[in-house]
Design a protein around this motif. Sequence first.
Motif, PDB file in Angstrom:
ATOM      1  N   ASN A  21       0.801  -1.222   0.000  1.00 57.80           N
ATOM      2  CA  ASN A  21       0.000   0.000   0.000  1.00 57.80           C
ATOM      3  C   ASN A  21       0.840   1.281   0.000  1.00 57.80           C
ATOM      4  O   ASN A  21       0.292   2.374  -0.036  1.00 57.80           O
ATOM      5  N   GLN A  22       2.175   1.151   0.014  1.00 60.99           N
ATOM      6  CA  GLN A  22       3.075   2.297  -0.108  1.00 60.99           C
ATOM      7  C   GLN A  22       3.780   2.289  -1.466  1.00 60.99           C
ATOM      8  O   GLN A  22       4.791   2.947  -1.656  1.00 60.99           O
ATOM      9  N   ASP A  23       3.261   1.486  -2.391  1.00 60.13           N
ATOM     10  CA  ASP A  23       3.781   1.351  -3.759  1.00 60.13           C
ATOM     11  C   ASP A  23       5.173   0.734  -3.840  1.00 60.13           C
ATOM     12  O   ASP A  23       5.897   0.948  -4.806  1.00 60.13           O
ATOM     13  N   ASN A  24       5.571  -0.028  -2.825  1.00 60.67           N
ATOM     14  CA  ASN A  24       6.816  -0.790  -2.879  1.00 60.67           C
ATOM     15  C   ASN A  24       6.525  -2.154  -3.487  1.00 60.67           C
ATOM     16  O   ASN A  24       5.423  -2.679  -3.341  1.00 60.67           O
ATOM     17  N   ILE A  25       7.514  -2.735  -4.137  1.00 65.69           N
ATOM     18  CA  ILE A  25       7.353  -4.030  -4.796  1.00 65.69           C
ATOM     19  C   ILE A  25       8.133  -5.085  -4.015  1.00 65.69           C
ATOM     20  O   ILE A  25       9.299  -4.884  -3.674  1.00 65.69           O
ATOM     21  N   TRP A  26       7.483  -6.216  -3.749  1.00 62.48           N
ATOM     22  CA  TRP A  26       8.080  -7.344  -3.032  1.00 62.48           C
ATOM     23  C   TRP A  26       8.123  -8.544  -3.969  1.00 62.48           C
ATOM     24  O   TRP A  26       7.155  -8.830  -4.661  1.00 62.48           O
ATOM     25  N   PHE A  27       9.262  -9.245  -3.991  1.00 61.39           N
ATOM     26  CA  PHE A  27       9.466 -10.427  -4.811  1.00 61.39           C
ATOM     27  C   PHE A  27       9.818 -11.596  -3.898  1.00 61.39           C
ATOM     28  O   PHE A  27      10.654 -11.453  -3.004  1.00 61.39           O
ATOM     29  N   GLY A  28       9.226 -12.737  -4.146  1.00 61.68           N
ATOM     30  CA  GLY A  28       9.557 -13.933  -3.382  1.00 61.68           C
ATOM     31  C   GLY A  28       9.753 -15.105  -4.313  1.00 61.68           C
ATOM     32  O   GLY A  28       9.115 -15.204  -5.357  1.00 61.68           O
ATOM     33  N   GLY A  29      10.665 -15.995  -3.933  1.00 66.87           N
ATOM     34  CA  GLY A  29      10.899 -17.172  -4.753  1.00 66.87           C
ATOM     35  C   GLY A  29      12.000 -18.038  -4.190  1.00 66.87           C
ATOM     36  O   GLY A  29      12.259 -18.042  -2.988  1.00 66.87           O
ATOM     37  N   ASP A  30      12.669 -18.742  -5.087  1.00 68.10           N
ATOM     38  CA  ASP A  30      13.693 -19.702  -4.696  1.00 68.10           C
ATOM     39  C   ASP A  30      14.855 -19.048  -3.941  1.00 68.10           C
ATOM     40  O   ASP A  30      15.467 -19.668  -3.083  1.00 68.10           O
ATOM     41  N   ASP A  31      15.171 -17.786  -4.262  1.00 65.09           N
ATOM     42  CA  ASP A  31      16.313 -17.097  -3.652  1.00 65.09           C
ATOM     43  C   ASP A  31      15.907 -16.175  -2.514  1.00 65.09           C
ATOM     44  O   ASP A  31      16.646 -15.262  -2.143  1.00 65.09           O
ATOM     45  N   GLY A  32      14.731 -16.353  -1.953  1.00 63.69           N
ATOM     46  CA  GLY A  32      14.335 -15.589  -0.786  1.00 63.69           C
ATOM     47  C   GLY A  32      13.355 -14.470  -1.062  1.00 63.69           C
ATOM     48  O   GLY A  32      12.644 -14.467  -2.060  1.00 63.69           O
ATOM     49  N   LEU A  33      13.360 -13.500  -0.149  1.00 69.25           N
ATOM     50  CA  LEU A  33      12.455 -12.348  -0.212  1.00 69.25           C
ATOM     51  C   LEU A  33      13.265 -11.106  -0.547  1.00 69.25           C
ATOM     52  O   LEU A  33      14.266 -10.806   0.103  1.00 69.25           O
ATOM     53  N   TRP A  34      12.803 -10.369  -1.559  1.00 69.70           N
ATOM     54  CA  TRP A  34      13.455  -9.144  -2.004  1.00 69.70           C
ATOM     55  C   TRP A  34      12.435  -8.034  -2.038  1.00 69.70           C
ATOM     56  O   TRP A  34      11.253  -8.252  -2.261  1.00 69.70           O
ATOM     57  N   PHE A  35      12.935  -6.808  -1.812  1.00 68.37           N
ATOM     58  CA  PHE A  35      12.109  -5.619  -1.722  1.00 68.37           C
ATOM     59  C   PHE A  35      12.708  -4.567  -2.649  1.00 68.37           C
ATOM     60  O   PHE A  35      13.909  -4.311  -2.616  1.00 68.37           O
ATOM     61  N   TYR A  36      11.890  -3.989  -3.516  1.00 71.93           N
ATOM     62  CA  TYR A  36      12.358  -2.990  -4.472  1.00 71.93           C
ATOM     63  C   TYR A  36      11.882  -1.614  -4.041  1.00 71.93           C
ATOM     64  O   TYR A  36      10.686  -1.374  -3.880  1.00 71.93           O
ATOM     65  N   LYS A  37      12.853  -0.715  -3.799  1.00 74.29           N
ATOM     66  CA  LYS A  37      12.532   0.646  -3.386  1.00 74.29           C
ATOM     67  C   LYS A  37      13.626   1.578  -3.879  1.00 74.29           C
ATOM     68  O   LYS A  37      14.812   1.238  -3.798  1.00 74.29           O
TER      69      LYS A  37
END
Length: 72
Positions: A21-37
């Motif tokens: 809800n703050q327009d940040n992008i979160w990615f999850g998968g084989d290599d863990g959790l990543w956050f794009y900001k």
Amino acid sequence: MTNLKNEGKSFENVRMIIKDNQDNIWFGGDDGLWFYKDGKLHNYSQSFISYIYQDKKGNILTISKDQGEKKY
């Protein structure tokens, strides 16, 4: 599935992508959790992430085989 790169580290097999809800992008998968900001990827976890969601309070929650449910 999608592959991303961050400073030479390849993040392969993206399985979930959400926008919070703050327009940040979160990615999850084989290599863990990543956050794009601010144009950069930040790593939060190395565990396999099978699911990401945001609760009503705005918390990001993940489900992984190693750690079960975890809040960020």
